[in-house]
Design an enzyme around this catalytic site. Sequence first.
Site, short mmCIF file in Angstrom:
data_model
loop_
_atom_site.label_atom_id
_atom_site.label_comp_id
_atom_site.label_asym_id
_atom_site.label_seq_id
_atom_site.Cartn_x
_atom_site.Cartn_y
_atom_site.Cartn_z
CB CYS A 119 -3.75 3.16 -1.60
SG CYS A 119 -4.88 4.54 -1.35
CD GLN A 171 -7.04 -4.23 4.34
OE1 GLN A 171 -7.91 -4.89 4.96
NE2 GLN A 171 -7.12 -2.96 4.04
CG ASP A 222 0.69 -2.25 6.21
OD1 ASP A 222 -0.34 -2.11 6.94
OD2 ASP A 222 0.56 -1.65 4.92
CE LYS A 260 -6.97 0.02 6.28
NZ LYS A 260 -7.95 0.66 4.98
CG HIS A 318 -1.85 0.86 1.35
ND1 HIS A 318 -1.63 2.36 1.79
CD2 HIS A 318 -3.19 0.87 1.34
CE1 HIS A 318 -2.65 2.92 1.67
NE2 HIS A 318 -3.75 2.26 1.60
C1 LIG Z 1 -2.57 -2.74 3.55
C2 LIG Z 1 -2.79 -1.18 4.29
N1 LIG Z 1 -1.96 -0.66 4.72
C3 LIG Z 1 -1.96 0.65 5.30
C4 LIG Z 1 -3.08 1.40 4.85
C5 LIG Z 1 -3.32 2.93 5.58
O1 LIG Z 1 -4.14 2.76 6.71
P1 LIG Z 1 -4.82 4.37 7.08
O2 LIG Z 1 -5.31 4.97 5.70
O3 LIG Z 1 -5.69 3.94 7.86
O4 LIG Z 1 -3.71 5.26 7.54
C6 LIG Z 1 -4.15 0.79 4.47
C7 LIG Z 1 -5.35 1.50 4.06
O5 LIG Z 1 -6.02 1.17 3.37
C8 LIG Z 1 -4.10 -0.58 3.98
O6 LIG Z 1 -4.94 -1.36 3.37
#
Ligand SMILES: Cc1ncc(COP(=O)(O)O)c(C=O)c1O
Length: 401
Positions: free
Chosen positions: A359, A200, A197, A223, A120
């Site tokens: 993203c 998810q 990360d 999430k 992401h």
């Molecule tokens: C795999 C992953 N990493 C990081 C993020 C970023 O999270 P946030 O938008 O809550 O900062 C997301 C959000 O869509 C994500 O799906």
Amino acid sequence: MPLTSPWRRDFPGILALEAEGQTYLDSAATAQKPQAMLDALLGYYAGGAANVHRAQHLPGERATRAFEDCRHKVAQRLNAASASEIVFTHGATEAFNLLAYGLDDEFQAGDEIVISALEHHANLLPWQQLARRRGLKLVVLPLDSAGGVDLDQAATLIGPRTRLLAVSQLSNVLGRWQPLTALLALAKAQGVLTVVDGAQGVVHGRQDLRALDCDFYVCSSHKLYGPDGVGVLYGRAAALQRLRHWQFGGEMVRQADYQDAEFRGAPLGFEAGTPPIAGVIGLGASLDYLGALDQAAVAAHEAALHAKLLAGLGAREGIRLLGSPQVALASFVVTGVHNADLAHLFTEQGVAVRAGHHCAMPLLQRLGLAGAIRVSLGLYNDGADLERFFAALDRALELLR
Ligand SMILES: Cc1ncc(COP(=O)(O)O)c(C=O)c1O
């Protein structure tokens, strides 16, 4: 058998959307919230809000206690060794930026940061910026056909120049668990710092970060059926000590004079200013709610929904599923149909799916796609939601083909 969710009624947002004729299938972007979480937010504000860690008065002490209780709840969800290994940020993205600034001193020109091809942007762009500042190289681990990091290639790419490995636990596009244990072992053999990360992954059950043994783990509250505006940075105690302070202000100092200041360690040293108090308290309530559910029943419900989703997509001609998803999520494209046109027709029919690059633009580019449609399910979704989705898909395809 009708796939009904016994938890649907706990989520007023999903019921409100349903009453409006909307079918919500975008939980991987943000999840709807349980009533228990909304009650906790209201309870905090209506009971008398106060700032944390500053005041000796009763409301201040009460807010501080509630806030710190949540740190313990997060530590439990992640099986951290101590609550002091949990830093609250204003989002997962902020946590990655904190890391990319905080670890600045660990690098010299020519060093390498290894990421995977499916990251992401939140776990990519901060490292890109760090690489620019320090003259580093970003090395990208390729994927196999199922959508997992290719371990053979990883073994050759994580090497003596690698200083940091930053990888996703579960892809937000491909819905596949990454071979984290093996990747972290490769990194550890080279003495490399590791960042996972978990944005998810954390949604799908308790984590055991002590067993996983990563240095840092990042996730976000919204999430996880909690409020937005709250992120979590877990850092192993020794790893947190390697971080340089990055934001400066209230409550992160031990003492200050006009010319200089001495900073606190983690976690408070990394929580400058007023933290998202209500959000953290709400996250604690969501974790309580999730923790009280029958985990096996939730997993079985989500697996049944996922099977129905994959079977329905597989039964339709011209649909290309991206990778081989393992959680209740599926990204797909339709041959000869632009994903934006399809998305438009889903919107018109009241079906909320996500379309675009999710993203993860470099991943979509690598797959040769401008975008894709993603359906992602929460524990409140049921079989009728999927039936509405398939009816909308069939109607859209009829119009577009
Ligand atoms: C795999 C992953 N990493 C990081 C993020 C970023 O999270 P946030 O938008 O809550 O900062 C997301 C959000 O869509 C994500 O799906």
